[in-house]
Motif scaffolding. Structure first.
Motif, PDB file in Angstrom:
ATOM      1  N   ASN A  48       0.806  -1.221   0.000  1.00 50.80           N
ATOM      2  CA  ASN A  48       0.000   0.000   0.000  1.00 50.80           C
ATOM      3  C   ASN A  48       0.839   1.272   0.000  1.00 50.80           C
ATOM      4  OD1 ASN A  48      -2.527  -1.169  -0.128  1.00 50.80           O
ATOM      5  ND2 ASN A  48      -2.725  -1.354   2.090  1.00 50.80           N
ATOM      6  N   GLU A  49       1.972   1.249   0.708  1.00 48.71           N
ATOM      7  CA  GLU A  49       2.791   2.472   0.772  1.00 48.71           C
ATOM      8  C   GLU A  49       3.349   2.830  -0.615  1.00 48.71           C
ATOM      9  OE1 GLU A  49       5.355  -0.922   2.593  1.00 48.71           O
ATOM     10  OE2 GLU A  49       3.256  -0.259   2.604  1.00 48.71           O
ATOM     11  N   ILE A  50       3.669   1.820  -1.410  1.00 43.84           N
ATOM     12  CA  ILE A  50       4.153   2.075  -2.772  1.00 43.84           C
ATOM     13  C   ILE A  50       3.016   2.585  -3.644  1.00 43.84           C
ATOM     14  CG2 ILE A  50       5.105   1.015  -4.861  1.00 43.84           C
ATOM     15  CD1 ILE A  50       6.737  -0.829  -3.070  1.00 43.84           C
ATOM     16  N   LYS A  51       1.842   1.970  -3.519  1.00 42.99           N
ATOM     17  CA  LYS A  51       0.685   2.426  -4.290  1.00 42.99           C
ATOM     18  C   LYS A  51       0.347   3.875  -3.944  1.00 42.99           C
ATOM     19  CE  LYS A  51      -2.002  -1.229  -3.275  1.00 42.99           C
ATOM     20  NZ  LYS A  51      -3.158  -2.166  -3.325  1.00 42.99           N
ATOM     21  N   ASN A  52       0.396   4.191  -2.667  1.00 43.15           N
ATOM     22  CA  ASN A  52       0.079   5.554  -2.228  1.00 43.15           C
ATOM     23  C   ASN A  52       1.069   6.557  -2.806  1.00 43.15           C
ATOM     24  OD1 ASN A  52      -1.553   7.342  -0.416  1.00 43.15           O
ATOM     25  ND2 ASN A  52       0.439   7.644   0.557  1.00 43.15           N
ATOM     26  N   TYR A  53       2.354   6.220  -2.782  1.00 40.88           N
ATOM     27  CA  TYR A  53       3.377   7.098  -3.358  1.00 40.88           C
ATOM     28  C   TYR A  53       3.129   7.313  -4.846  1.00 40.88           C
ATOM     29  CZ  TYR A  53       7.765   8.511  -5.491  1.00 40.88           C
ATOM     30  OH  TYR A  53       8.708   9.158  -6.252  1.00 40.88           O
ATOM     31  N   ARG A  54       2.858   6.227  -5.553  1.00 39.63           N
ATOM     32  CA  ARG A  54       2.707   6.310  -7.007  1.00 39.63           C
ATOM     33  C   ARG A  54       1.479   7.122  -7.411  1.00 39.63           C
ATOM     34  NH1 ARG A  54       4.439   0.035  -8.626  1.00 39.63           N
ATOM     35  NH2 ARG A  54       6.683   0.349  -8.280  1.00 39.63           N
ATOM     36  N   VAL A  55       0.369   6.939  -6.714  1.00 43.75           N
ATOM     37  CA  VAL A  55      -0.837   7.682  -7.106  1.00 43.75           C
ATOM     38  C   VAL A  55      -0.638   9.173  -6.869  1.00 43.75           C
ATOM     39  CG1 VAL A  55      -2.159   7.578  -4.926  1.00 43.75           C
ATOM     40  CG2 VAL A  55      -3.353   7.574  -7.119  1.00 43.75           C
ATOM     41  N   ASN A  56       0.016   9.533  -5.778  1.00 44.21           N
ATOM     42  CA  ASN A  56       0.262  10.953  -5.511  1.00 44.21           C
ATOM     43  C   ASN A  56       1.282  11.542  -6.485  1.00 44.21           C
ATOM     44  OD1 ASN A  56      -1.360  11.832  -3.115  1.00 44.21           O
ATOM     45  ND2 ASN A  56      -0.375  10.054  -2.207  1.00 44.21           N
ATOM     46  N   TYR A  57       2.261  10.755  -6.862  1.00 45.55           N
ATOM     47  CA  TYR A  57       3.238  11.223  -7.846  1.00 45.55           C
ATOM     48  C   TYR A  57       2.555  11.509  -9.179  1.00 45.55           C
ATOM     49  CZ  TYR A  57       7.531  11.463 -10.592  1.00 45.55           C
ATOM     50  OH  TYR A  57       8.541  11.899 -11.422  1.00 45.55           O
ATOM     51  N   LEU A  58       1.662  10.597  -9.606  1.00 47.41           N
ATOM     52  CA  LEU A  58       0.950  10.789 -10.867  1.00 47.41           C
ATOM     53  C   LEU A  58       0.085  12.035 -10.841  1.00 47.41           C
ATOM     54  CD1 LEU A  58      -0.457   7.425 -12.281  1.00 47.41           C
ATOM     55  CD2 LEU A  58       1.433   8.790 -13.114  1.00 47.41           C
ATOM     56  N   LEU A  59      -0.647  12.220  -9.750  1.00 43.13           N
ATOM     57  CA  LEU A  59      -1.539  13.376  -9.656  1.00 43.13           C
ATOM     58  C   LEU A  59      -0.755  14.682  -9.696  1.00 43.13           C
ATOM     59  CD1 LEU A  59      -4.051  12.007  -6.994  1.00 43.13           C
ATOM     60  CD2 LEU A  59      -4.490  12.371  -9.440  1.00 43.13           C
ATOM     61  N   ASN A  60       0.396  14.696  -9.058  1.00 46.60           N
ATOM     62  CA  ASN A  60       1.243  15.900  -9.106  1.00 46.60           C
ATOM     63  C   ASN A  60       1.833  16.112 -10.495  1.00 46.60           C
ATOM     64  OD1 ASN A  60       1.034  16.926  -6.447  1.00 46.60           O
ATOM     65  ND2 ASN A  60       2.372  15.291  -5.697  1.00 46.60           N
ATOM     66  N   LEU A  61       2.199  15.017 -11.158  1.00 49.31           N
ATOM     67  CA  LEU A  61       2.727  15.103 -12.513  1.00 49.31           C
ATOM     68  C   LEU A  61       1.684  15.675 -13.469  1.00 49.31           C
ATOM     69  CD1 LEU A  61       4.980  14.357 -14.585  1.00 49.31           C
ATOM     70  CD2 LEU A  61       3.883  12.099 -14.775  1.00 49.31           C
ATOM     71  N   GLN A  62       0.430  15.268 -13.267  1.00 46.20           N
ATOM     72  CA  GLN A  62      -0.644  15.690 -14.157  1.00 46.20           C
ATOM     73  C   GLN A  62      -1.026  17.156 -13.996  1.00 46.20           C
ATOM     74  OE1 GLN A  62      -2.180  14.474 -16.689  1.00 46.20           O
ATOM     75  NE2 GLN A  62      -3.815  16.016 -16.818  1.00 46.20           N
ATOM     76  N   LYS A  63      -0.714  17.757 -12.854  1.00 45.60           N
ATOM     77  CA  LYS A  63      -1.154  19.121 -12.552  1.00 45.60           C
ATOM     78  C   LYS A  63      -0.748  20.132 -13.634  1.00 45.60           C
ATOM     79  CE  LYS A  63      -1.569  18.867  -7.524  1.00 45.60           C
ATOM     80  NZ  LYS A  63      -0.999  19.317  -6.216  1.00 45.60           N
ATOM     81  N   LYS A  64       0.377  19.901 -14.252  1.00 52.37           N
ATOM     82  CA  LYS A  64       0.846  20.872 -15.260  1.00 52.37           C
ATOM     83  C   LYS A  64       0.010  20.852 -16.527  1.00 52.37           C
ATOM     84  CE  LYS A  64       4.837  18.338 -15.677  1.00 52.37           C
ATOM     85  NZ  LYS A  64       6.205  18.033 -16.133  1.00 52.37           N
ATOM     86  N   TYR A  65      -0.796  19.792 -16.698  1.00 51.74           N
ATOM     87  CA  TYR A  65      -1.612  19.681 -17.915  1.00 51.74           C
ATOM     88  C   TYR A  65      -3.103  19.853 -17.654  1.00 51.74           C
ATOM     89  CZ  TYR A  65       2.736  17.465 -19.379  1.00 51.74           C
ATOM     90  OH  TYR A  65       4.066  17.199 -19.640  1.00 51.74           O
ATOM     91  N   ASN A  66      -3.516  19.915 -16.399  1.00 47.67           N
ATOM     92  CA  ASN A  66      -4.947  20.010 -16.074  1.00 47.67           C
ATOM     93  C   ASN A  66      -5.582  21.224 -16.747  1.00 47.67           C
ATOM     94  OD1 ASN A  66      -5.091  17.730 -14.511  1.00 47.67           O
ATOM     95  ND2 ASN A  66      -4.759  18.797 -12.583  1.00 47.67           N
ATOM     96  N   LYS A  67      -6.788  21.016 -17.286  1.00 53.94           N
ATOM     97  CA  LYS A  67      -7.541  22.104 -17.920  1.00 53.94           C
ATOM     98  C   LYS A  67      -8.889  22.228 -17.255  1.00 53.94           C
ATOM     99  CE  LYS A  67      -5.475  21.405 -22.502  1.00 53.94           C
ATOM    100  NZ  LYS A  67      -5.749  21.056 -23.916  1.00 53.94           N
TER     101      LYS A  67
END
Length: 384
Positions: free
Chosen positions: A365-384
């Motif tokens: 779970n700790e790895i899954k939690n890290y990865r989902v938050n990393y993705l969401l932060n990565l996506q922020k630059k493209y959010n419309k």
């Protein structure tokens, strides 16, 4: 889909003269329409039901019902029945049309108990159907503002290895095109202005959102030469100022013809939700998604060649069994390449009786939690 089914349940109650209220304490009937796609959603539903025990004790006349995807699982519904003896009605996704009958039965049982002062053997209802139906003519109390949900197909045939939907929604069943078009005509007729010109314009555009677990499969089970693109053309031909969108499209099934229809028809919003789930071919194969990253990107390229400004969104699951750092990096690379307008990222949640739940190499779970938050932060630059 769940929101629209709640509108149908509300429509059933409204047809009986029962109206919604703002406070749960004031309600005579309380319905939980549940989701089972992730463990968290199921846990929240159970917690919310349990919180009503005291309220029901203080007012035994309340009717409490649980329905939806969670209760369509026999073992889950039986456990709920035993765990929450104060719940009156438990039913699944395939017998929404019997909701009013269930209420009648509960009321009748209570009247019998009151008159005879004897406890019935069956005061409560637990009914789960396995029959795959196409439900028509249910009353609908639309609650989604400018948006009007319209089912075009029920169920799913894909059996992705992580997904419980085919088990609780059944196999694909398309509605007849005449029933779909008549429902939309009915929506349009509710918005005629004083000159009797059909319009859905007012404070803002009104939308018709076509619903299905896989809208691109529409018609395959009932027609030889009529599919989703044909239905889109027929809906667009209806008179009126309204816009159309749809969800959800499976990447393996969306065709060039559907993409071209999306591009050419003015009434269809230039947006598409196209779930990729992972940027790794190895994980996509384990998920039984039946497409590759390369074939997915070909469709994205074709979409943008016809509609450069299309708003493209997606779903991504992180931490699927066996997902390595390299697999996760491939997903990050895909996000950087496609530049989605928005993503819905979820941690993999094992669902009972699905193949993925039995797979080895479950990700902590700790790895899954890290990865989902990393993705969401990565996506922020493209959010419309």
């Amino acid at each position: 889909m769940n929101v629209h089914e709640s509108e149908k349940l509300a429509g059933v109650l409204e047809a009986r003269g029962i109206l919604s209220c703002d406070k749960i304490e004031d309600a005579d009937i309380i319905i939980f329409n549940t989701c089972a796609i992730r463990e968290g959603a199921q846990d929240r539903a159970v917690g919310n039901v349990g919180a009503l025990k005291k309220m029901k004790k203080e007012n035994p006349n309340k009717i409490i019902a649980i329905c939806g995807c969670m209760t369509q699982q026999k073992e889950v519904s039986e456990k709920l029945y035993k765990t929450f003896p104060f719940v009156d009605i438990i039913f699944g996704t395939k017998n929404l049309n019997k909701f009013s009958d269930f209420i009648d039965e509960i009321i009748k049982n209570r009247e019998i108990v009151k008159k005879t002062e004897k406890k019935l053997k069956k005061e409560r209802i637990l009914e789960i159907s396995d029959e795959d139906l196409v439900l028509e003519n249910m009353p609908i109390h639309r609650t989604s503002g400018n948006n009007n949900w319209v089912n075009i197909i029920y169920g799913c045939n894909n059996f992705c290895s992580y997904c419980i939907v085919p088990y609780v929604r059944g196999r694909e069943r398309s509605r007849k095109k005449e029933d779909i078009l008549n429902e939309i005509k009915g929506i349009l007729s509710e918005h005629k202005d004083e000159k009797q010109k059909i319009t859905l314009l007012g404070e803002g555009y009104k939308y018709v959102t076509l619903l299905g677990q896989n809208v691109n499969s529409y018609g395959k089970d009932i027609y030889e030469n009529y599919g989703f693109k044909d239905l889109l053309h027929d809906i667009c031909a209806l008179e009126g100022d309204f816009e159309i969108t749809f969800m959800t499209s499976h990447p393996k099934d969306i065709t060039k013809e559907v993409i071209e229809t999306l591009a050419s028809e003015k009434k269809i919003l230039k947006e598409l939700h196209l779930p990729i789930q992972s940027g790794s071919n190895a994980i996509l194969k384990a998920m039984n998604r039946r497409y590759t990253v390369e074939s997915y990107l070909e469709k994205v390229d074709y979409l943008r060649s016809l509609m450069p400004d299309i708003r493209l969104t997606t779903d991504i699951i992180v931490g699927f069994p066996g997902e390595t750092d390299e697999d996760f990096q491939a997903t990050c690379d895909l996000i950087e390449k496609v530049k989605y307008a928005g993503i819905f990222a979820f941690m993999y949640s094992p669902r009972p009786n699905t193949p993925a739940a039995k797979m080895e190499n479950q990700v902590p779970n700790e790895i899954k939690n890290y990865r989902v938050n990393y993705l969401l932060n990565l996506q922020k630059k493209y959010n419309k």
